[in-house]
Structures are given as C-alpha cells and as structure tokens.
Enzyme design. Structure first.
Site, short mmCIF file in Angstrom:
data_model
loop_
_atom_site.label_atom_id
_atom_site.label_comp_id
_atom_site.label_asym_id
_atom_site.label_seq_id
_atom_site.Cartn_x
_atom_site.Cartn_y
_atom_site.Cartn_z
N ASP A 1 0.81 -1.22 0.00
CA ASP A 1 0.00 0.00 0.00
C ASP A 1 0.85 1.27 0.00
OD1 ASP A 1 -2.24 -1.69 0.16
OD2 ASP A 1 -2.13 -1.72 2.35
N GLU B 1 -12.97 -0.72 -6.72
CA GLU B 1 -12.87 -1.66 -5.60
C GLU B 1 -12.44 -0.95 -4.32
OE1 GLU B 1 -13.42 -5.04 -6.13
OE2 GLU B 1 -13.33 -5.38 -3.95
O1 FUB Z 1 -3.30 -3.81 2.92
C1 FUB Z 1 -4.61 -4.10 3.31
C2 FUB Z 1 -5.57 -3.75 2.21
O2 FUB Z 1 -5.24 -4.45 1.03
C3 FUB Z 1 -5.52 -2.30 1.78
O3 FUB Z 1 -6.18 -1.44 2.69
C4 FUB Z 1 -6.15 -2.41 0.46
O4 FUB Z 1 -5.98 -1.28 -0.35
C5 FUB Z 1 -5.46 -3.63 -0.10
O5 FUB Z 1 -4.23 -3.30 -0.64
#
Ligand code: FUB
Length: 604
Positions: free
Chosen positions: A39, A213
């Site tokens: 992220d 998404e």
């Molecule tokens: O890293 C946890 C979750 O997975 C994030 O909040 C989303 O964007 C996805 O990458």
C-alpha cells in the site's frame, strides 16, 4: 522476516547461482527487501521523496498488519529506511488492521490518515496521526477516529484553493471536506455515485456493477482531476477516472496497470518528482511473496500528450537513477538499492542500522560517483561477536575488489566504533557492493559509511569534517558562534550552526592553503539552511597571494530558508599570481546576518 525471507533467499540464491541469472542481482524492484511492504503512498517534501507503506507480517495468511513504515530517496534508486514511526499502538482505541494510509503535508505538519479496526465496535474507521517531521514519530491527533463507516483506504487531496478532501471506501467511495486543521471536517461524508460511466462496468455483477474496488488516489494535473484506484477484485488491476472537479462527475478512462505480479490486491500512488512521473504499486515479487506478503515497487512513466495514462507494467529494474550518490559524505548503511540477506533495526546512535549480517550477505548502492578516486573507507560498525570483513566491490557482489575493512568485536551490537581501511581503484561512477564475509552466525552491524577521496589523479576532498558529524572540528567562524547542531542534519545526526553572525561575510570557514593547486578546477557542494529569515547564501574562496586578497565565488548565491536544506553547488577554476599565503573556504551570505546551518560540505 529473518526466519522466512532469509531461508528463502538462501534457497533462491543457490538456485540463481546454479542457473546464473545475472538480471536478478541487478533488479531494484521491489524497493524494500528486508520486510514485506504494501500500500505505497508517496509524498515529496523539501526535495526528498518519502514513501509511506504498510507492513505485511512474515508468513501472513490474512492482511496481518500492525505497523506502518517510512522510506525516502533523492535519486529513485537508493532508498533510506526510516523504520516504523507509527503502529497500532499509536491509536489506543484501535486493535488491528494497520492498512492502507496516506500522508498529507499542511502548515508545517504531516498528517497520516489510516484505516484501522476500532476495538470497541470491531468496525473499520479512519484515524489520523500528526508529526512535525516526515519521518515521525507520529502521535494520535484526536484520541478517537476522525470518521468511520466500516470502510477503508483514506486518501487526501488539497486543491489549489486550499480546500482539502478526504476520500476513502470499499465497497463504496466517499469524500468529506476537511477543515484547515486537517483533523476535523465540515458537512457529512458524501458518497460519490459509482456509475458505470464514472467507474467502468464490472461484468456479471449486479450487486457491484462498477470496477471501483478500493484504494482511491486523487490528484490534479493540468486542471484535470484524476482518481486512480484498485479495480475489480480479485485479482485487482489499477484503473482510473477523471473529472472536471474534485467531487466529479467522474468518467472512467481505463486500465493503467493490468493484473499481474502475484498479489491479488494492488494499490497505487502517483507522484511527480525531479521532472519525472512515478507510479507506485505492490506485488508479490519477493521470495515468499503473495497476496498477504506483498512488496512495494515503482515505475517511471510519461503521460500521453492528451493527459491520459500509458499502460504501465511491473518491472524488476525499476526507474533509472536520478543523478548519482556522493560517497564522500556520510551515507546511512540503510540507504540501499538492494539489501540481500540482512535486516534493519533502530540504531542506538539514531536512525536505523543494518543488522543480522551473515557471511555472503551484501548491500548494493547504486550509481556511486567516486570521481577522481577514493583513498579510504570508514565504516561505523558494531559486533557482539568477533566481527567480520566488509569487502568493497564495484559492479556486482563479486566485482572488482577495491578495499576490505576488517571489523573486530566491539562488545555489543550497539557498541559502535569507526574502522577505516585503504581503498584503491575506485574511480568514476559504479554500483557499489558492500559484501560481508566471516565465520558463521551474525558478524557485525553497520550504521553508516563514508569514503575519503584522494586516490586518483583528480585530487581529493579538501575539507575536514565536511559531514559535521565530528562537531566543529576543522571549522572556525569569522563572526558569531559555531556549535554542533544535533537533530538538525541534512544527513547523519549533526550539522554545524553559525549563530550570532553580525555581518554578511561572517560564516563557517576552513583553511585550505596547503591543499590548493594553482589553476585547477574545484567542485563545491554544501547544504545550508537558515536559523531565521531567508538570506541568500553562497560559498566563497578567499585567497591572499603576494599580499593581495581576492574572492572567488565557488557557487552561485541561492536563497535558503528555515524549513529545509538548499544545496549550494558549483565548479570554479581557482588561480592566483605570486605566493599563496592564505586560502579559506567560506560559507556566507550575500546579505543578512541570519544564523546558518551548514552540512555535508565538499570542496574537491
Ligand atoms: O493492505 C490491506 C488492504 O489491502 C488495503 O487497505 C487495500 O488497499 C489492499 O491493498
């Protein structure tokens, strides 16, 4: 990571050695090799690119994430590990899910917006932490969530009119107008309509008809608003929409990064830096990597002429380096293009150090500009065992050996000592490999290193203690007081402060009479910031020959401020007539008497 990644790396390197895949050793993506990161959220501040990430725990089978991490670069190839300045413990009311966040800068402060699970409700909410520094530490700004509706992935965009917007959401997409204080908002959270015109059509899904998404990343370029987002789980690709305003109406524009990379999520961050455009994302590219053990990576790209994105694919090479790395100033051991087999940890001397080093591990530092030649290498090292050797190699981990430093036992992993060894044959620009050798078990820890120039025909560094890590050693002032400023540093942990200046020509200076060659060209680089005001600073060489004093401007004058470092740099030919009796390298101002911080000075 030590137990999992090290084992896998050993197996992989054995396999690679067997089949000889040289490109794997040259790869610079993913950016971090010591832990799994996810992220990405980039931020440019004061000429440096900071990268904020999440951290997937080793061996995760879910999004098991407990802290966030910070890295930074000035060349897009070598990244400095700043450790973890924020974790779930920062938010006393949160108990899990340190997921995808975003840092925004305003009014001299850094605001880190993150999704976490609220202990009392078990629901996802958005928290905000604040710091005076881009590398933290960050503290909970509110002592409670900023906003919460069970959804994730906050992103902040500040428009040209100063209005800040917080976006977030999965499965819906929300925004709210933040107030100037960045920790409160006006009005209510508003849903952005997820229309198929705005966010594309998700085939065969009536309950969730659009591609949106999660992970919005909103920015403005040439008057057009962009929303880059993770699309259609699973696995996700990165798509984007554009709009004439920050709240829409949005028009879906297509795919930026197709599905690839071995992670069923992806998450984008887009930013311009030093004239280039960069696309950050994550994948499962590290050994042991996958959907819950991800790694952040970056690609350079160019927008199409009409402002649309090109298709961007993941590479192992990453972007080209911007400029070179200066080996003659202190470099942190945790500044690397690639770290093989090691880990990082907080150093007792501040910042981070590289640790858990074993025989055969190495650090790659990309594009190191040795120039005319290095004569010696100094390492700040510690060892609770009997130490090991640091081999200095060019081009690859088995490339030309230009020096070997032996580190003995120091009595502790945080008992630091400086060791110096001779170097020869390090000229020009090369990738530098610090390869560690020794017996079994952990050998040594490395905090920082620095070369001394002088080994080649081009002449060496003329200044003593240019990195200012040895306090005021080597420096004197023509007015006011010199002191070592701890905690204010361009690199390392100290700079030199000249306070109480009473004239523009007052400044830190150093006598270089015995080192100067008549008619030679000298290059100067020195980093300056002001204690107050915004004076115009420059580096000057004052020469007295045959009783006549002259002044050579080494760098153009540049305005320096209180809020960040400015490099004064230039190349000048220095000559005189008669017998040279004095030559002094000065940092001074064109006008004004504000105090000056000076760091990483080089004249060679
Ligand atoms: O890293 C946890 C979750 O997975 C994030 O909040 C989303 O964007 C996805 O990458």
């Amino acid at each position: 990571m030590r137990s999992v990644l090290r084992t896998v790396l050993c197996v992989v390197s054995l396999l690679l050695a067997a089949v000889v895949v040289p490109s794997a050793a040259r790869a610079d993506n993913p950016i971090v090799q010591t832990i799994y990161t996810a992220d990405p959220a980039p931020l440019v501040h004061n000429g440096r690119l900071y990268l904020y990430t999440g951290h997937d725990e080793d061996g995760s089978t879910y999004f098991t994430m407990r802290d966030w991490r910070v890295y930074s670069t000035t060349d897009m190839a070598n990244w400095t590990d700043h450790g973890s300045p924020m974790s779930l413990a920062t938010f006393a009311w949160a108990d899990a899910d340190a997921w995808a966040g975003h840092v925004a800068y305003r009014n001299g402060r850094f605001y880190w917006y993150v999704p976490v699970r609220q202990r009392s409700t078990g629901s996802k909410v958005i928290g905000v932490a604040v710091s005076d520094s881009p590398t933290g530490p960050f503290r909970d700004a509110l002592g409670r969530p900023l906003v919460g509706n069970g959804e994730i992935d906050p992103n902040v965009f500040i428009d040209d009119d100063g209005q800040a917007y917080l976006y977030w959401g999965n499965p819906r997409l929300w925004y709210v107008r933040l107030n100037q204080d960045m920790i409160s908002y006006s009005g209510s959270p508003t849903q952005i309509p997820l229309t198929t015109a705005g966010f594309g059509t998700r085939p065969g899904n009536t309950s969730r008809p659009t591609l949106y998404e999660e992970g919005p990343w909103v920015f403005k370029r040439n008057g057009l608003y962009y929303n880059v987002f993770a699309a259609e789980c699973c696995s996700e690709f990165i798509g984007y929409s554009t709009a004439p305003g920050p709240t829409g109406p949005w028009t879906y524009r297509g795919t930026i990064m197709p599905r690839q990379g071995g992670s069923f999520t992806n998450h984008a961050g887009v930013i311009d830096y030093k004239g280039g455009s960069y696309f950050f994302y994550h994948n499962g590219a590290l050994p042991g990597g996958g959907g819950f053990t991800r790694s952040v990576a970056v690609e350079k790209f160019t927008y199409n002429g009409d402002g649309t994105f090109p298709t961007i694919n993941m590479t192992a090479a990453g972007p080209p380096q911007v400029g070179t790395l200066d080996p003659y100033v202190r470099q942190e051991a945790e500044t690397t293009a690639w770290a093989s087999g090691v880990e990082t940890e907080p150093s007792g001397e501040g910042g981070m150090n590289v640790g858990f080093i074993e025989n055969g591990d190495h650090l790659k530092v990309k594009g190191v500009a040795f120039g005319g030649g290095a004569s010696s290498f100094t390492a700040r090292a510690a060892s609770a065992t009997s130490g090991g050797r640091i081999e200095l190699r060019l081009g690859s981990a088995t490339g030309t050996l230009v020096g070997t430093c032996t580190v003995g036992g120091t009595g502790g992993w945080q008992t630091w000592t400086s060791v110096t060894c001779p170097v020869s044959g390090a000229t020009g620009t090369h990738d530098l490999y610090l390869r560690f050798t020794g017996g079994s078990g952990y050998l040594l820890n490395l905090d920082w290193w620095r070369f001394t120039s002088g080994g080649g025909s081009g002449g060496g560094e003329l200044l003593t203690n240019g990195g200012m890590e040895d306090g005021t050693t080597g420096w004197t002032t023509s007015g006011g007081t010199l002191s070592a400023a701890t905690g204010v540093a361009h690199a390392g942990s100290r700079s030199l402060l000249n306070s109480g200046r009473t004239a523009a020509w007052n400044g830190p200076h150093q006598n270089v009479t015995a080192k100067l060659t008549n008619g030679r060209s000298y290059t100067t680089s020195v980093w300056v910031r002001s204690q107050s005001g915004s004076p115009s600073a420059k580096a000057t060489l004052t020469i007295t020959a045959d009783g006549t004093t002259s002044y050579h401007q080494l760098t153009p004058a540049r305005t320096v401020g209180t809020n960040g470092w400015t490099e004064l740099t230039g190349t000048a030919t220095v000559s005189w007539t008669g017998t040279l009796t004095n030559a002094s390298f000065y940092v001074e101002t064109a006008a004004g008497t504000d105090g000056l911080y000076v760091d990483d000075a080089s004249f060679r």
